[in-house]
Design a protein around this motif. Structure first.
Motif, PDB file in Angstrom:
ATOM      1  N   GLY A 107       0.799  -1.219   0.000  1.00  0.00           N
ATOM      2  CA  GLY A 107       0.000   0.000   0.000  1.00  0.00           C
ATOM      3  C   GLY A 107       0.834   1.271   0.000  1.00  0.00           C
ATOM      4  N   MET A 108       2.147   1.143   0.255  1.00  0.00           N
ATOM      5  CA  MET A 108       3.007   2.335   0.215  1.00  0.00           C
ATOM      6  C   MET A 108       3.198   2.775  -1.236  1.00  0.00           C
ATOM      7  N   SER A 109       3.351   4.086  -1.434  1.00  0.00           N
ATOM      8  CA  SER A 109       3.647   4.573  -2.778  1.00  0.00           C
ATOM      9  C   SER A 109       5.156   4.511  -2.989  1.00  0.00           C
ATOM     10  N   VAL A 110       5.549   4.303  -4.241  1.00  0.00           N
ATOM     11  CA  VAL A 110       6.960   4.209  -4.584  1.00  0.00           C
ATOM     12  C   VAL A 110       7.288   5.321  -5.578  1.00  0.00           C
ATOM     13  N   VAL A 111       8.305   6.124  -5.234  1.00  0.00           N
ATOM     14  CA  VAL A 111       8.755   7.194  -6.130  1.00  0.00           C
ATOM     15  C   VAL A 111      10.223   6.951  -6.432  1.00  0.00           C
ATOM     16  N   ASN A 112      10.666   7.442  -7.605  1.00  0.00           N
ATOM     17  CA  ASN A 112      12.090   7.293  -7.907  1.00  0.00           C
ATOM     18  C   ASN A 112      12.828   8.571  -7.545  1.00  0.00           C
ATOM     19  N   ARG A 113      14.131   8.596  -7.815  1.00  0.00           N
ATOM     20  CA  ARG A 113      14.951   9.751  -7.428  1.00  0.00           C
ATOM     21  C   ARG A 113      14.521  11.026  -8.130  1.00  0.00           C
ATOM     22  N   GLU A 114      13.846  10.885  -9.272  1.00  0.00           N
ATOM     23  CA  GLU A 114      13.352  12.067 -10.001  1.00  0.00           C
ATOM     24  C   GLU A 114      11.952  12.457  -9.526  1.00  0.00           C
ATOM     25  N   GLN A 115      11.496  11.790  -8.459  1.00  0.00           N
ATOM     26  CA  GLN A 115      10.172  12.027  -7.862  1.00  0.00           C
ATOM     27  C   GLN A 115       9.010  11.606  -8.765  1.00  0.00           C
ATOM     28  N   ALA A 116       9.273  10.767  -9.770  1.00  0.00           N
ATOM     29  CA  ALA A 116       8.176  10.206 -10.566  1.00  0.00           C
ATOM     30  C   ALA A 116       7.531   9.098  -9.728  1.00  0.00           C
ATOM     31  N   VAL A 117       6.206   9.086  -9.690  1.00  0.00           N
ATOM     32  CA  VAL A 117       5.497   8.072  -8.909  1.00  0.00           C
ATOM     33  C   VAL A 117       5.421   6.791  -9.747  1.00  0.00           C
ATOM     34  N   LEU A 118       6.108   5.752  -9.274  1.00  0.00           N
ATOM     35  CA  LEU A 118       6.127   4.482 -10.002  1.00  0.00           C
ATOM     36  C   LEU A 118       4.864   3.671  -9.729  1.00  0.00           C
ATOM     37  N   GLY A 119       4.210   3.943  -8.620  1.00  0.00           N
ATOM     38  CA  GLY A 119       2.980   3.234  -8.289  1.00  0.00           C
ATOM     39  C   GLY A 119       2.905   2.890  -6.827  1.00  0.00           C
ATOM     40  N   GLU A 120       2.136   1.849  -6.547  1.00  0.00           N
ATOM     41  CA  GLU A 120       1.892   1.422  -5.175  1.00  0.00           C
ATOM     42  C   GLU A 120       2.328  -0.033  -5.027  1.00  0.00           C
ATOM     43  N   VAL A 121       2.873  -0.366  -3.858  1.00  0.00           N
ATOM     44  CA  VAL A 121       3.263  -1.747  -3.586  1.00  0.00           C
ATOM     45  C   VAL A 121       1.982  -2.567  -3.431  1.00  0.00           C
ATOM     46  N   ILE A 161       8.150   4.944  -0.336  1.00  0.00           N
ATOM     47  CA  ILE A 161       9.441   4.298  -0.565  1.00  0.00           C
ATOM     48  C   ILE A 161      10.120   5.017  -1.722  1.00  0.00           C
ATOM     49  N   THR A 162      11.395   5.367  -1.539  1.00  0.00           N
ATOM     50  CA  THR A 162      12.160   5.995  -2.617  1.00  0.00           C
ATOM     51  C   THR A 162      13.100   4.948  -3.199  1.00  0.00           C
ATOM     52  N   ALA A 163      13.061   4.818  -4.542  1.00  0.00           N
ATOM     53  CA  ALA A 163      13.854   3.783  -5.207  1.00  0.00           C
ATOM     54  C   ALA A 163      14.684   4.378  -6.335  1.00  0.00           C
ATOM     55  N   ASP A 164      15.853   3.791  -6.551  1.00  0.00           N
ATOM     56  CA  ASP A 164      16.688   4.146  -7.678  1.00  0.00           C
ATOM     57  C   ASP A 164      16.235   3.259  -8.838  1.00  0.00           C
ATOM     58  N   TRP A 165      15.172   3.691  -9.519  1.00  0.00           N
ATOM     59  CA  TRP A 165      14.528   2.849 -10.517  1.00  0.00           C
ATOM     60  C   TRP A 165      13.878   3.747 -11.576  1.00  0.00           C
ATOM     61  N   GLY A 166      14.181   3.537 -12.814  1.00  0.00           N
ATOM     62  CA  GLY A 166      13.622   4.378 -13.888  1.00  0.00           C
ATOM     63  C   GLY A 166      12.189   4.014 -14.218  1.00  0.00           C
ATOM     64  N   VAL A 167      11.456   4.968 -14.783  1.00  0.00           N
ATOM     65  CA  VAL A 167      10.064   4.705 -15.154  1.00  0.00           C
ATOM     66  C   VAL A 167      10.014   3.708 -16.308  1.00  0.00           C
ATOM     67  N   ASP A 168      11.093   3.582 -17.054  1.00  0.00           N
ATOM     68  CA  ASP A 168      11.088   2.711 -18.230  1.00  0.00           C
ATOM     69  C   ASP A 168      11.783   1.366 -17.999  1.00  0.00           C
TER      70      ASP A 168
END
Length: 169
Positions: A107-121, A161-168
């Protein structure tokens, strides 16, 4: 029991076992016997809620076999099939620093280092080597290893959660 408790689903009852009221349990925990750390379980199915007290138990492989107090024959045990096992969140042991319960991450939201929201766990998967976050959002489903190489931080208070993960990826 207070109604304000946060109940967490930790497994379900697969069916009756033997003739003396035992049931087979599927545990949604890393180790099946972890559920035995909690003497009282809340069982829910549809609108039905029962509190069950464990009288005896044994582990067979990855399956847990449990005998509840007040359930003494196969017919009674069979009626519990399909019930979800819930544990009060406040009864969980304290986690070590940088340790989290799966139930808390969902249920936590996940954003990357660029603050793009990747979604929810939506859930976690166990791969043997490490746990993997299954994240769903506008960029589709992402499988992000829950290891420090990719996870910059978990902000439990803000459920982010902040992740080092690209949107692509």
């Amino acid at each position: 029991m207070s109604g304000s408790q946060n109940w967490v689903a930790m497994g379900y009852i697969k069916g009756a076992f033997g003739v003396k009221g035992w049931v087979k349990v599927h545990a949604g925990t890393e180790y099946a016997d972890s559920l035995l750390d909690y003497p009282e379980w809340r069982l829910t199915k549809g609108g039905n809620v029962r509190v069950a007290e464990i009288e005896a138990s044994k582990v067979a492989g990855d399956e847990l076999q449990v005998k509840f107090a007040h359930i003494n024959d196969r017919d009674e045990a069979a009626l519990l099939r399909g019930y979800t096992i819930e544990i009060a969140r406040e009864n969980f042991a304290e986690t070590e620093e940088d340790e989290y319960y799966w139930a808390d991450l969902v249920g936590m939201s996940v954003v990357n280092r660029e603050q793009a929201v990747l979604g929810e766990v939506v859930k976690l998967m166990e791969t043997g080597a490490h746990d993997v976050l299954v994240v769903r959002g506008e960029y589709g489903e992402k499988l992000i290893p829950f290891v420090s190489h990719y996870i910059d931080g978990v902000d439990a208070e803000n459920r982010k959660i902040t992740a080092d993960w690209g949107v692509d990826y």
